[in-house]
Write a protein that holds these residues in place. Sequence first.
Motif, PDB file in Angstrom:
ATOM      1  N   TRP A 161      -1.922  12.947  -7.834  1.00 25.66           N
ATOM      2  CA  TRP A 161      -2.216  11.635  -7.249  1.00 25.66           C
ATOM      3  C   TRP A 161      -2.476  11.767  -5.748  1.00 25.66           C
ATOM      4  O   TRP A 161      -3.446  11.225  -5.233  1.00 25.66           O
ATOM      5  CB  TRP A 161      -1.049  10.677  -7.517  1.00 25.66           C
ATOM      6  CG  TRP A 161      -1.131   9.398  -6.752  1.00 25.66           C
ATOM      7  CD1 TRP A 161      -1.957   8.337  -7.003  1.00 25.66           C
ATOM      8  CD2 TRP A 161      -0.361   9.032  -5.608  1.00 25.66           C
ATOM      9  NE1 TRP A 161      -1.739   7.336  -6.080  1.00 25.66           N
ATOM     10  CE2 TRP A 161      -0.768   7.732  -5.222  1.00 25.66           C
ATOM     11  CE3 TRP A 161       0.631   9.671  -4.864  1.00 25.66           C
ATOM     12  CZ2 TRP A 161      -0.212   7.085  -4.124  1.00 25.66           C
ATOM     13  CZ3 TRP A 161       1.186   9.005  -3.795  1.00 25.66           C
ATOM     14  CH2 TRP A 161       0.754   7.735  -3.434  1.00 25.66           C
TER      15      TRP A 161
ATOM     16  N   SER B 103      -5.824  13.147  -4.766  1.00 22.15           N
ATOM     17  CA  SER B 103      -6.999  12.455  -5.311  1.00 22.15           C
ATOM     18  C   SER B 103      -7.773  11.722  -4.223  1.00 22.15           C
ATOM     19  O   SER B 103      -7.260  11.454  -3.132  1.00 22.15           O
ATOM     20  CB  SER B 103      -6.573  11.468  -6.397  1.00 22.15           C
ATOM     21  OG  SER B 103      -5.934  10.340  -5.827  1.00 22.15           O
ATOM     22  N   ALA B 104      -8.989  11.372  -4.546  1.00 21.61           N
ATOM     23  CA  ALA B 104      -9.852  10.656  -3.600  1.00 21.61           C
ATOM     24  C   ALA B 104      -9.435   9.195  -3.436  1.00 21.61           C
ATOM     25  O   ALA B 104      -9.909   8.510  -2.538  1.00 21.61           O
ATOM     26  CB  ALA B 104     -11.301  10.734  -4.068  1.00 21.61           C
ATOM     27  N   GLU B 105      -8.535   8.715  -4.306  1.00 17.82           N
ATOM     28  CA  GLU B 105      -8.105   7.320  -4.255  1.00 17.82           C
ATOM     29  C   GLU B 105      -7.043   7.061  -3.190  1.00 17.82           C
ATOM     30  O   GLU B 105      -6.701   5.930  -2.925  1.00 17.82           O
ATOM     31  CB  GLU B 105      -7.508   6.911  -5.613  1.00 17.82           C
ATOM     32  CG  GLU B 105      -8.419   7.136  -6.779  1.00 17.82           C
ATOM     33  CD  GLU B 105      -7.676   6.995  -8.099  1.00 17.82           C
ATOM     34  OE1 GLU B 105      -6.496   6.592  -8.100  1.00 17.82           O
ATOM     35  OE2 GLU B 105      -8.280   7.308  -9.133  1.00 17.82           O
ATOM     36  N   VAL B 106      -6.507   8.115  -2.611  1.00 15.95           N
ATOM     37  CA  VAL B 106      -5.338   7.996  -1.752  1.00 15.95           C
ATOM     38  C   VAL B 106      -5.710   8.206  -0.285  1.00 15.95           C
ATOM     39  O   VAL B 106      -6.519   9.050   0.052  1.00 15.95           O
ATOM     40  CB  VAL B 106      -4.280   9.034  -2.184  1.00 15.95           C
ATOM     41  CG1 VAL B 106      -3.073   8.964  -1.293  1.00 15.95           C
ATOM     42  CG2 VAL B 106      -3.871   8.792  -3.621  1.00 15.95           C
ATOM     43  N   ASN B 107      -5.077   7.429   0.577  1.00 12.86           N
ATOM     44  CA  ASN B 107      -5.233   7.582   2.020  1.00 12.86           C
ATOM     45  C   ASN B 107      -3.862   7.985   2.558  1.00 12.86           C
ATOM     46  O   ASN B 107      -3.034   7.140   2.850  1.00 12.86           O
ATOM     47  CB  ASN B 107      -5.711   6.263   2.640  1.00 12.86           C
ATOM     48  CG  ASN B 107      -5.953   6.385   4.113  1.00 12.86           C
ATOM     49  OD1 ASN B 107      -6.045   7.487   4.648  1.00 12.86           O
ATOM     50  ND2 ASN B 107      -6.051   5.264   4.784  1.00 12.86           N
TER      51      ASN B 107
ATOM     52  N   ASN C 115       0.856  -1.175   0.000  1.00 13.58           N
ATOM     53  CA  ASN C 115       0.000   0.000   0.000  1.00 13.58           C
ATOM     54  C   ASN C 115       0.897   1.231   0.000  1.00 13.58           C
ATOM     55  O   ASN C 115       1.496   1.567   1.007  1.00 13.58           O
ATOM     56  CB  ASN C 115      -0.913  -0.014   1.231  1.00 13.58           C
ATOM     57  CG  ASN C 115      -1.847   1.168   1.268  1.00 13.58           C
ATOM     58  OD1 ASN C 115      -2.074   1.829   0.261  1.00 13.58           O
ATOM     59  ND2 ASN C 115      -2.382   1.454   2.441  1.00 13.58           N
TER      60      ASN C 115
ATOM     61  N   VAL D 143       1.258   5.136  -0.094  1.00 11.87           N
ATOM     62  CA  VAL D 143       0.476   6.341   0.173  1.00 11.87           C
ATOM     63  C   VAL D 143       1.421   7.523   0.295  1.00 11.87           C
ATOM     64  O   VAL D 143       2.593   7.358   0.634  1.00 11.87           O
ATOM     65  CB  VAL D 143      -0.348   6.201   1.475  1.00 11.87           C
ATOM     66  CG1 VAL D 143      -1.329   5.049   1.385  1.00 11.87           C
ATOM     67  CG2 VAL D 143       0.533   6.050   2.688  1.00 11.87           C
TER      68      VAL D 143
END
Length: 156
Positions: free
Chosen positions: A85, A88-92, A2, A4
């Motif tokens: 990136w 973006s909403a895809e990232v935590n 993962n 991030v």
Amino acid sequence: VNRVPFYWSGGLGTLIRKSAAPVNKDLLWDFFVYSNSPETSVYDVANYASWLDSWRYSQLSPGDNFIEAGWSQTGYQEHTDLMQWALSAEVNGALNLRIPGMAHYTRDTVGELMAKYIDGTINLNQFVEGVRVGWNDITQQKGKLDQLEIYRAGLG
């Protein structure tokens, strides 16, 4: 794995005390509005002296602010791609530790030992052991359970 973005500074937090005099509250509020305005923040994120990463898409394009601040076209494009990136909403995103004494862990322990390692006055094993001992000492001084409670509270 993962992967991030790691926001090393944890961001800049601001506050106004409830008990502050009204004139001080107004002054601070005006400063916060100014420093976070698009006009000011676009300049700040492009200049290395601020140590701020872009936190709005609007700060990334058209990119003149970065080029005028001395960024190469390649450096600007790499930064923009990464921040697009990261925002973006895809990232935590991963934040740094938010516990009392953070500067003792990072600046005072890791920073001082890293300088010695870079200078060649200690080797890698001494560096690792020094960080381990230093961090354990700080944790003992600050209270491991207290810090764990504060850390967990910071996670939300």
